[in-house]
Motif scaffolding. Structure first.
Motif, short mmCIF file in Angstrom:
data_model
loop_
_atom_site.label_atom_id
_atom_site.label_comp_id
_atom_site.label_asym_id
_atom_site.label_seq_id
_atom_site.Cartn_x
_atom_site.Cartn_y
_atom_site.Cartn_z
N LEU A 96 -2.82 38.05 6.78
CA LEU A 96 -1.84 38.38 7.81
C LEU A 96 -1.21 37.10 8.37
CD1 LEU A 96 -0.39 40.37 9.65
CD2 LEU A 96 -2.40 40.36 11.15
N ASP A 97 0.07 36.94 8.15
CA ASP A 97 0.81 35.78 8.65
C ASP A 97 0.88 35.86 10.17
OD1 ASP A 97 2.66 33.83 9.36
OD2 ASP A 97 4.10 34.39 7.82
N PRO A 98 0.40 34.82 10.89
CA PRO A 98 0.47 34.85 12.36
C PRO A 98 1.88 35.08 12.90
CG PRO A 98 -0.91 33.03 11.62
CD PRO A 98 -0.27 33.61 10.39
N ALA A 99 2.90 34.67 12.13
CA ALA A 99 4.28 34.86 12.58
C ALA A 99 4.65 36.34 12.66
CB ALA A 99 5.24 34.13 11.65
N GLN A 100 3.89 37.21 11.98
CA GLN A 100 4.16 38.65 12.02
C GLN A 100 3.51 39.34 13.20
OE1 GLN A 100 3.39 39.74 7.53
NE2 GLN A 100 4.40 41.43 8.58
N VAL A 101 2.68 38.61 13.96
CA VAL A 101 1.90 39.23 15.02
C VAL A 101 2.53 38.95 16.38
CG1 VAL A 101 -0.38 39.44 16.08
CG2 VAL A 101 -0.18 38.95 13.63
#
Length: 196
Positions: A96-101
């Motif tokens: 999970l890319d942190p930029a998506q959270v």
């Protein structure tokens, strides 16, 4: 049965709650209060329908092998705080890319029988995401529906033999997934906030 809504999560985080512990249902056992190792876990809900990403931990892990868990782990020296640890571990464990959270906040720390103070970080996954389990740490990555996770009625108290006695704990099984222990207790706290 609660319907998915980002606003429900935001409101749940505004409800005053105290810290939780693996010892909540076992008042005869004193929980550790010193030398707890900080950790962070990520409760990441998909923006489209609220399904929650969970993992089944690899059977060879030192702590909680084979258990259902939120992505996360201990705070490393390079991590600024438990939130950074939760995001880093979610990227390592399930891709999970942190930029998506979109981070909404966190719940009070949860003390575990293995000596961790676990901060549950709550976030929304924006855009398409397909979990990719890291096989050394994660046997399986999957999702549970918001209606199950967010409904306090889905949680029950069970008990088992543990260290020459009986230990009570929370559980919220779903199909083949036995959600229990620290993860169930953390999510029950969130579910109570959602229902408040």
């Amino acid at each position: 049965m609660p319907d998915w809504s980002e606003d429900r999560l935001r409101l749940a985080l505004s409800v005053a709650t105290g810290p939780t512990s693996d010892y909540d249902l076992n008042p005869d056992v004193a929980p550790p209060t010193a030398n707890l190792r900080p950790a962070g876990v990520l409760a990441a809900f998909h923006a489209d329908d609220g399904r929650l990403v969970l993992t089944k931990r690899a059977s060879g892990l030192r702590h909680h092998p084979g258990q259902i868990a939120l992505p996360g782990g201990k705070v490393d020296a390079a991590d600024a705080d438990p939130t950074a640890a939760a995001l880093r571990e979610a990227q390592e464990e399930v891709g999970l890319d942190p930029a998506q959270v979109d981070l909404l906040g966190s719940l009070p720390p949860h003390r575990t029988v293995t000596g961790f103070a676990v901060t549950p970080v709550i976030g929304i996954i924006r855009g398409p995401f397909q979990p990719r389990p890291e096989p050394r740490e994660v046997e399986e990555a999957f999702t549970l529906p918001f209606a199950h996770v967010a409904d306090p009625a889905r949680y029950r108290v069970e008990r088992r033999r543990w260290r020459e006695g009986w230990r009570s704990y929370h559980a919220a099984p779903f199909g083949p997934y036995y959600l229990w222990g620290a993860t169930a207790r953390i999510l029950l706290g969130l579910a109570k906030g959602i229902q408040a």
